[in-house]
Motif scaffolding. Structure first.
Motif, PDB file in Angstrom:
ATOM      1  N   ALA A 155      15.493  17.495 -11.317  1.00 56.14           N
ATOM      2  CA  ALA A 155      15.860  17.184  -9.938  1.00 56.14           C
ATOM      3  C   ALA A 155      14.650  17.257  -9.010  1.00 56.14           C
ATOM      4  CB  ALA A 155      16.940  18.146  -9.453  1.00 56.14           C
ATOM      5  N   VAL A 156      13.779  18.240  -9.271  1.00 55.70           N
ATOM      6  CA  VAL A 156      12.600  18.403  -8.434  1.00 55.70           C
ATOM      7  C   VAL A 156      11.577  17.327  -8.810  1.00 55.70           C
ATOM      8  CG1 VAL A 156      10.723  19.957  -7.789  1.00 55.70           C
ATOM      9  CG2 VAL A 156      13.007  20.879  -8.276  1.00 55.70           C
ATOM     10  N   GLY A 157      11.031  16.672  -7.824  1.00 52.16           N
ATOM     11  CA  GLY A 157       9.965  15.709  -8.107  1.00 52.16           C
ATOM     12  C   GLY A 157      10.421  14.274  -8.182  1.00 52.16           C
ATOM     13  N   PHE A 158      11.719  14.006  -8.066  1.00 57.73           N
ATOM     14  CA  PHE A 158      12.169  12.618  -8.096  1.00 57.73           C
ATOM     15  C   PHE A 158      13.041  12.340  -6.887  1.00 57.73           C
ATOM     16  CE2 PHE A 158      14.793   8.989  -9.039  1.00 57.73           C
ATOM     17  CZ  PHE A 158      13.893   8.110  -9.612  1.00 57.73           C
ATOM     18  N   GLU A 159      12.548  11.482  -6.014  1.00 50.88           N
ATOM     19  CA  GLU A 159      13.288  11.072  -4.831  1.00 50.88           C
ATOM     20  C   GLU A 159      13.492   9.571  -4.904  1.00 50.88           C
ATOM     21  OE1 GLU A 159      14.651  12.824  -2.553  1.00 50.88           O
ATOM     22  OE2 GLU A 159      13.884  14.809  -3.130  1.00 50.88           O
ATOM     23  N   LEU A 160      14.733   9.132  -4.892  1.00 48.64           N
ATOM     24  CA  LEU A 160      15.052   7.722  -5.072  1.00 48.64           C
ATOM     25  C   LEU A 160      14.416   6.848  -3.981  1.00 48.64           C
ATOM     26  CD1 LEU A 160      16.572   5.516  -6.585  1.00 48.64           C
ATOM     27  CD2 LEU A 160      18.567   6.012  -5.164  1.00 48.64           C
ATOM     28  N   GLU A 161      14.577   7.238  -2.729  1.00 50.09           N
ATOM     29  CA  GLU A 161      14.043   6.419  -1.641  1.00 50.09           C
ATOM     30  C   GLU A 161      12.525   6.348  -1.701  1.00 50.09           C
ATOM     31  OE1 GLU A 161      15.621   4.425   0.372  1.00 50.09           O
ATOM     32  OE2 GLU A 161      17.422   5.012  -0.753  1.00 50.09           O
ATOM     33  N   GLU A 162      11.911   7.452  -2.069  1.00 48.88           N
ATOM     34  CA  GLU A 162      10.451   7.466  -2.188  1.00 48.88           C
ATOM     35  C   GLU A 162       9.999   6.533  -3.301  1.00 48.88           C
ATOM     36  OE1 GLU A 162       7.071  10.695  -3.533  1.00 48.88           O
ATOM     37  OE2 GLU A 162       8.743  11.385  -2.283  1.00 48.88           O
ATOM     38  N   ALA A 163      10.739   6.516  -4.404  1.00 50.69           N
ATOM     39  CA  ALA A 163      10.396   5.623  -5.515  1.00 50.69           C
ATOM     40  C   ALA A 163      10.550   4.161  -5.112  1.00 50.69           C
ATOM     41  CB  ALA A 163      11.282   5.935  -6.717  1.00 50.69           C
ATOM     42  N   LYS A 164      11.614   3.855  -4.379  1.00 51.01           N
ATOM     43  CA  LYS A 164      11.827   2.484  -3.902  1.00 51.01           C
ATOM     44  C   LYS A 164      10.689   2.047  -2.980  1.00 51.01           C
ATOM     45  CE  LYS A 164      16.917   2.324  -4.032  1.00 51.01           C
ATOM     46  NZ  LYS A 164      18.142   2.227  -3.197  1.00 51.01           N
ATOM     47  N   GLN A 165      10.284   2.935  -2.071  1.00 49.28           N
ATOM     48  CA  GLN A 165       9.212   2.606  -1.130  1.00 49.28           C
ATOM     49  C   GLN A 165       7.892   2.377  -1.847  1.00 49.28           C
ATOM     50  OE1 GLN A 165       9.148   5.750   1.802  1.00 49.28           O
ATOM     51  NE2 GLN A 165      11.276   5.387   2.426  1.00 49.28           N
ATOM     52  N   GLU A 166       7.649   3.150  -2.905  1.00 48.42           N
ATOM     53  CA  GLU A 166       6.412   2.992  -3.660  1.00 48.42           C
ATOM     54  C   GLU A 166       6.365   1.618  -4.346  1.00 48.42           C
ATOM     55  OE1 GLU A 166       4.148   4.979  -7.521  1.00 48.42           O
ATOM     56  OE2 GLU A 166       5.584   6.165  -6.363  1.00 48.42           O
ATOM     57  N   ILE A 167       7.481   1.215  -4.932  1.00 49.18           N
ATOM     58  CA  ILE A 167       7.540  -0.100  -5.582  1.00 49.18           C
ATOM     59  C   ILE A 167       7.374  -1.210  -4.550  1.00 49.18           C
ATOM     60  CG2 ILE A 167       9.050  -1.708  -6.810  1.00 49.18           C
ATOM     61  CD1 ILE A 167      10.197   0.686  -8.325  1.00 49.18           C
ATOM     62  N   GLN A 168       8.041  -1.071  -3.390  1.00 48.37           N
ATOM     63  CA  GLN A 168       7.932  -2.093  -2.354  1.00 48.37           C
ATOM     64  C   GLN A 168       6.505  -2.198  -1.837  1.00 48.37           C
ATOM     65  OE1 GLN A 168      10.419  -4.327  -1.421  1.00 48.37           O
ATOM     66  NE2 GLN A 168       8.596  -5.277  -0.528  1.00 48.37           N
ATOM     67  N   ALA A 169       5.817  -1.072  -1.712  1.00 46.20           N
ATOM     68  CA  ALA A 169       4.420  -1.087  -1.256  1.00 46.20           C
ATOM     69  C   ALA A 169       3.538  -1.845  -2.246  1.00 46.20           C
ATOM     70  CB  ALA A 169       3.922   0.348  -1.065  1.00 46.20           C
ATOM     71  N   LYS A 170       3.796  -1.665  -3.519  1.00 44.50           N
ATOM     72  CA  LYS A 170       3.031  -2.387  -4.540  1.00 44.50           C
ATOM     73  C   LYS A 170       3.337  -3.881  -4.501  1.00 44.50           C
ATOM     74  CE  LYS A 170       3.116  -0.287  -8.610  1.00 44.50           C
ATOM     75  NZ  LYS A 170       3.670   0.539  -9.731  1.00 44.50           N
ATOM     76  N   ILE A 171       4.594  -4.231  -4.228  1.00 45.13           N
ATOM     77  CA  ILE A 171       4.962  -5.647  -4.106  1.00 45.13           C
ATOM     78  C   ILE A 171       4.257  -6.269  -2.902  1.00 45.13           C
ATOM     79  CG2 ILE A 171       6.861  -7.231  -3.611  1.00 45.13           C
ATOM     80  CD1 ILE A 171       8.695  -5.360  -5.197  1.00 45.13           C
ATOM     81  N   ASP A 172       4.259  -5.562  -1.756  1.00 49.44           N
ATOM     82  CA  ASP A 172       3.590  -6.068  -0.551  1.00 49.44           C
ATOM     83  C   ASP A 172       2.096  -6.249  -0.800  1.00 49.44           C
ATOM     84  OD1 ASP A 172       6.034  -5.994   0.719  1.00 49.44           O
ATOM     85  OD2 ASP A 172       5.651  -4.077   1.739  1.00 49.44           O
ATOM     86  N   ARG A 173       1.481  -5.293  -1.484  1.00 45.04           N
ATOM     87  CA  ARG A 173       0.054  -5.386  -1.794  1.00 45.04           C
ATOM     88  C   ARG A 173      -0.216  -6.581  -2.701  1.00 45.04           C
ATOM     89  NH1 ARG A 173      -0.546  -0.534  -4.021  1.00 45.04           N
ATOM     90  NH2 ARG A 173      -0.440   0.450  -1.976  1.00 45.04           N
ATOM     91  N   THR A 174       0.704  -6.825  -3.628  1.00 45.65           N
ATOM     92  CA  THR A 174       0.576  -7.959  -4.540  1.00 45.65           C
ATOM     93  C   THR A 174       0.597  -9.280  -3.778  1.00 45.65           C
ATOM     94  OG1 THR A 174       1.644  -6.749  -6.334  1.00 45.65           O
ATOM     95  CG2 THR A 174       1.654  -9.150  -6.493  1.00 45.65           C
ATOM     96  N   HIS A 175       1.576  -9.440  -2.906  1.00 44.39           N
ATOM     97  CA  HIS A 175       1.690 -10.683  -2.130  1.00 44.39           C
ATOM     98  C   HIS A 175       0.459 -10.892  -1.253  1.00 44.39           C
ATOM     99  CE1 HIS A 175       6.376 -10.535  -2.473  1.00 44.39           C
ATOM    100  NE2 HIS A 175       5.779 -10.838  -3.607  1.00 44.39           N
ATOM    101  N   ASN A 176      -0.060  -9.811  -0.689  1.00 46.12           N
ATOM    102  CA  ASN A 176      -1.245  -9.906   0.162  1.00 46.12           C
ATOM    103  C   ASN A 176      -2.456 -10.389  -0.633  1.00 46.12           C
ATOM    104  OD1 ASN A 176      -2.828  -9.510   2.564  1.00 46.12           O
ATOM    105  ND2 ASN A 176      -3.566  -7.579   1.686  1.00 46.12           N
ATOM    106  N   LEU A 177      -2.667  -9.830  -1.811  1.00 44.87           N
ATOM    107  CA  LEU A 177      -3.798 -10.227  -2.650  1.00 44.87           C
ATOM    108  C   LEU A 177      -3.684 -11.681  -3.097  1.00 44.87           C
ATOM    109  CD1 LEU A 177      -4.224  -7.047  -4.885  1.00 44.87           C
ATOM    110  CD2 LEU A 177      -5.977  -8.030  -3.396  1.00 44.87           C
TER     111      LEU A 177
END
Length: 492
Positions: A373-395
């Motif tokens: 339970a400690v160390g896994f936050e669903l919303e944080e994981a979603k935001q991390e994936i979305q940030a990588k997607i945004d970085r991908t589109h930018n590149l």
């Protein structure tokens, strides 16, 4: 994705006995959910009167077909030996086609080698007569991070071909995952509907574990004391299980168990990816990479082993022949390589044992650990994936139309090192001989799937059970009775 009415299967033992199967399926590029593992659909296409290319994600699956008397006539375009030049492999395929006396040549290859097979057939002006069978198609998604741009190139290649393509799976992903990839989104999806009498009960015993190593060593210690893994009485006769298959996706853990338990090559077989590191590591403990013996090989006592360890390379499609083997599965949601997708991997493992005379073939022992339970936050994981997607589109937007091969190679090398930790940019072949910077949609889906597994599938004992039910098994929870549940599979 267009879904059509289910195709009803007649009362046959295997799909390879149903001569009219292909005529009942939609034409064009399709996905077939066969529902049941080991039902003979691959064998059907390797033995019928159609020219076929069977593409598989696993060499182990192909090797099992080369050992089967029904399918070993099919030609294996083997690229496992790096010392063999690809042009030599192409020449051997051409020679097979020149000498093939059948009007229905059968070619087997891995997904990685499909491009080379297509190239040979195209230059021989005979590509259009072949139907392409994509076996265990879910692996295109689940192997995405491991195979990098290769799987994206595969789907690009399939989209450019005029051939009829049939992707087969017994463990499909949910529709949103398939619809996210254009080539699959445009395909027709059909499910096979089996007669009720084709289903048999499978007993799944679930139990939590501290570590995979301690759990396996405990099983081995118990075997040495009792001289068997399990006992069963059938029609008044006692049967003992004296062979075990441990499905665990970690060569490192396997080697640790071999050392701690004092296992040797005389009693142990390890089936894993055939690469230099695995070969070297196993050699240090006196072992080498093995394979499941074929149905005829198993009859030879020298090919039997008490302990067989199998990694993910053999989860899909490989045939396990044993008259007494017990199946053990190990899943740790807190380690990425051991976090089995219960909705995909477990049903595949359940379908491996092909020997009907084995009274233990429908008894599965699942050892698992739930998510920390400690160390896994669903919303944080979603935001991390979305940030990588945004970085991908930018590149990609900044580098649009860029084709300099030297720079593209640097992008490729950087991604191979970063393993998609920062973005999803890949150098991908477009199917027409050109290379471009593109978003690897398959790796994005793999990350989303991994997030779903971590958050949903292992939250609790109850969620593990629910995912098995959602996968199409008619399950009854027997948690109050020795923590077991009943599933249904088929002898079809």
């Amino acid at each position: 994705m267009k879904t059509v009415d289910p195709v009803e299967v007649p009362n046959v033992q295997y799909l390879s006995d149903w001569t009219d199967l292909d005529n009942k399926l939609p034409q064009g590029k399709i996905i077939v959910n066969k529902i049941i593992c080991g039902c003979g659909m691959t064998d059907y296409y390797l033995t019928n009167d159609m020219p076929v290319i069977l593409a598989s994600p696993r060499r182990e699956l192909i090797l099992s077909k080369t050992k089967d008397p029904r399918t070993r006539h099919a030609y294996y375009f083997d690229r496992s030996d790096n010392k063999v030049d690809v042009e030599e492999s192409k020449y051997r395929l051409s020679k097979y086609l020149d000498q093939c006396v059948s009007s229905a040549p059968k070619i087997m290859c891995t997904y990685k080698s499909l491009y080379h097979v297509i190239d040979v057939l195209f230059h021989r002006d005979c590509l259009d007569i072949f139907t392409i069978i994509g076996d265990e198609m879910t692996c295109i998604f689940t192997d995405a991070k491991m195979n990098g741009p290769e799987n994206m190139e595969l789907v690009n290649l399939i989209s450019t071909l005029p051939n009829r393509c049939i992707f087969i799976t017994a463990t499909p992903l949910k529709e949103p995952y398939l619809d996210a990839v254009p080539v699959f989104k445009d395909m027709t999806y059909v499910t096979l509907k089996w007669p009720k009498e084709k289903y048999n009960k499978v007993l799944l015993r679930k139990q939590k574990m501290e570590t995979t190593q301690s759990a396996i060593c405990g099983i081995i210690e118990s075997f040495r004391m009792k001289k068997c893994f399990d006992q069963k009485f059938v029609d008044g006769k006692q049967y003992n299980s004296t062979e075990a298959v441990f499905f665990i996706n970690s060569v490192k853990d396997i080697i640790s168990v071999v050392k701690k338990a004092g296992l040797t090559s005389a009693d142990t077989r390890v089936i894993c990816a055939d690469d230099p590191k695995n070969r070297a590591d196993l050699k240090k403990v006196g072992l080498e990479i093995g394979h499941f013996p074929g149905i005829l090989e198993y009859k030879d006592q020298e090919n039997k082993r008490t302990f067989t360890f199998a990694t993910k390379c053999s989860f899909e499609g490989a045939d396990l022949h044993s008259d007494c083997a017990k199946i053990y599965v190990f899943a740790d949601s807190n380690r990425e390589n051991l976090s089995l997708d219960i909705s995909i991997d477990l049903p595949q493992i359940i379908g491996r044992c092909r020997t009907k005379g084995n009274p233990f073939r429908h008894d599965i022992e699942l050892y698992y650990k739930t998510t920390n339970a400690v160390g896994f936050e669903l919303e944080e994981a979603k935001q991390e994936i979305q940030a990588k997607i945004d970085r991908t589109h930018n590149l990609i937007n900044k580098m649009s139309g860029f084709t300099d091969l030297d720079i593209l190679e640097k992008f490729k090398a950087a991604q191979a090192k970063q393993q998609y930790s920062k973005d999803y940019v890949d150098v991908v072949g477009d199917g027409n001989g050109k290379y471009i910077l593109a978003e690897n949609a398959l790796v994005i889906l793999a990350d989303l799937r991994a997030m779903e597994i971590a958050y949903e599938q292992y939250k609790s004992n109850y969620s593990v059970f629910c995912y098995l039910k959602d996968n199409g098994y008619d399950a009854v929870d027997y948690h109050a009775l020795s923590n077991t549940c009943l599933l249904y599979t088929s002898d079809a």
